[in-house]
Write an enzyme that holds these catalytic residues in place. Sequence first.
Site, PDB file in Angstrom:
ATOM      1  N   GLU A 179       0.855  -1.189   0.000  1.00 47.23           N
ATOM      2  CA  GLU A 179       0.000   0.000   0.000  1.00 47.23           C
ATOM      3  C   GLU A 179       0.887   1.233   0.000  1.00 47.23           C
ATOM      4  O   GLU A 179       1.797   1.352   0.816  1.00 47.23           O
ATOM      5  CB  GLU A 179      -0.997   0.009   1.170  1.00 47.23           C
ATOM      6  CG  GLU A 179      -0.456  -0.460   2.486  1.00 47.23           C
ATOM      7  CD  GLU A 179      -1.473  -0.373   3.627  1.00 47.23           C
ATOM      8  OE1 GLU A 179      -2.372   0.480   3.594  1.00 47.23           O
ATOM      9  OE2 GLU A 179      -1.343  -1.172   4.574  1.00 47.23           O
ATOM     10  N   ASP A 208      -3.783   7.533  12.075  1.00 46.70           N
ATOM     11  CA  ASP A 208      -2.413   7.032  12.188  1.00 46.70           C
ATOM     12  C   ASP A 208      -1.785   7.378  13.525  1.00 46.70           C
ATOM     13  O   ASP A 208      -2.125   8.386  14.147  1.00 46.70           O
ATOM     14  CB  ASP A 208      -1.550   7.611  11.057  1.00 46.70           C
ATOM     15  CG  ASP A 208      -1.761   6.858   9.751  1.00 46.70           C
ATOM     16  OD1 ASP A 208      -1.528   5.630   9.745  1.00 46.70           O
ATOM     17  OD2 ASP A 208      -2.167   7.484   8.753  1.00 46.70           O
TER      18      ASP A 208
END
Lengths: 419, 254
Positions: free
Chosen positions: B48, B59
């Site tokens: 990815e 994140d």
Amino acid sequence: MDIFDFSSGREGYYGQYGGVFLPEVLHNTIEELLHCFRECKEDPDFWREYVRLLQNYSGRPTPVTHLPNLSSHLGGAQIYVKRDDLNHTGSHKINNVMGQGLLCQRLGKKKVIAETGAGQHGYATATMAARFGFDCKIYMGAVDVARQRPNVFWMENLGAEVIAVQDGQKTLKDAINECMRDWVLNMTDTHYVLGTACGPHPFPEMVSWFQSIIGIEAREQILALVGKLPDRIYACVGGGSNAIGIFQGFLNDENVELVGCEAGGLGVGSNMHAARLAYNDASVGVAQGYKTYFLQNQQGNMLETHSIAAGLDYIGINPIFSYLWEQDKVRFEAATDLEVKEALRLIMRMEGLIPALETTHAFASAIKEAPTMAADQIILINQSGRGDKDIFMIADALDDQQWKSFIKDKATQYRLEEN
Amino acid sequence: MELATYIRERRQEKELLIMAHVVCGYPSFEENMQALEIMEQAGVDLVELQFPFSEPSADGPIFVRANEESLKSGTTIDQCFDFMRAVTSRFTFKVLMMGYYNTVFKMGEKDFLERLSAAGGVAFILPDLPIAESVMLRKTALSRGIDPIIFMTPTSSEKRLSELGAASSGMVYVVARKGVTGTKSNIDAEVVALLQRCRMHTDVPLGLGFGISNRDDLQVLRGTADVAIIGTAALKTWQNAGPFGLRDFFHALS
Ligand SMILES: Cc1ncc(COP(=O)(O)O)c(C=O)c1O
């Protein structure tokens, strides 16, 4: 109009703005919150309990005050002020926070987290948490921690843990991101007390509902005082909670003009401001859980913002306002840092009021326009907060020599104590 | 070839595939390429490529910094697509776009899909885009042979899992635990049970991610997951031990 009467399949949307853009892991949590909020909103006892709490704890209803000196000085409209600065903790933020505290009790959660910019929302949340017996963590951008130490001091002394966020621009938006990161981990026992009418549904609706108490009171009070509705209402707009709060009392009154006042910072074209709708620099985007106008670049990355008022220094805006602006229901203006400083001096000297720097943006816009209005016209300004917390910023802005030497003496004293 | 078929075919020879993660432009595109070279040699099956965003709220600290640094050094979307093109023409692993929805929204969903196709990407992962908001995007993507990857999580109810299952294609990204990327997870019986619950609701391959860092983790996943997704652990290794460290890291996995 009822902005919260969503058409089928469009729950949480105001025109094309709003929605829920969150990681899948929060799906259940946000559904649970929505469900609980719907129950509260439909329960008249909940609202009664909420009003009673604010009356006993925060001094509501806050009065409406006429400003005869400023009005005659400007020589136009009669200026009235809704005094939400007289709330406990010094701003309208307490309204939303007490409401969410009651809701958090219903949810059965024991911990609260919140972001804060100016620190007013963090301060109010820490107060609520102390009162309700919740554990409390406040995320605050490191830049804001540095410029709003008095509020940090109070939060910590009220028992909250204040975490200085070091990511990004280290301001309000970064504090929101950090809250989200905490929430996706701790949602089982933690409620996120969002401080303004932004973020994913149901937050904009929920915060607006709690803040609507300002407009409900103000409408009755101004009618009682002057026997008619105001011609224009001014409120400052950071995320947009105090403004939607007062505006809701007048949304269906065609002859009342609603004016949202954003942070003009260093002015048009400076790229150093937080005027999303008044200037032409923002565009529609999706961030921090919702769709609205954001100050962002072509690539969809957020721009740096600036304001003398930490509480207005934010990239996005209440999605309800993006819609009402598009529908011509609310006009948006901006006041620059400089105009705000001048307005503040004038208000302090003429009326003995000390509005917060955020709030002073609303005053600055009203002061610009009042002279063009007739003497029998009425202006109502929402005084969202008081300026005591801004003493360091205001002293700097006014270049107050006495204050500076006081701080120097204090510093010397601390240094001597250390040695 | 669509993603699910690719994964199923690779699975004929390999019990557990590996998907790695690279943040475009961090530390630099050259170093990204070097890392991908190592991943290819180590037999990584999928990668990815994260397009950096200014508000990466799903994140953890390591990727947050990587996003920030990449943008600071001037990374643009054009560069990310150009890089993806270069990567897909050079390597055999399949490439997925990972990022936040605003990147897609600002360029327009149609343009995004066109550019992703042209760059050789086979799927996209947008952690802040729930299925209710992605109906049109997913439909258009599928009509172009691109798979929208959806998430299943430990907090998903059975009812929600079945909704997610109905929307799944290519691969499902199963999140090992609550929280953001970056912290180590316990890959244990609970995770296996979660994978089994997810399995009941979809036919497409299952990838498991968040906090996978070593061989023992992979051992637990063999037989229940199709793909192990490795993100932060690899970036941390690159930061601490450079290309040689990364080579050792991937070798130690197999
Ligand atoms: C006194 C005061 N007014 C206004 C604001 C701006 O927030 P909002 O637009 O949500 O009312 C703040 C935020 O910190 C504040 O402290």
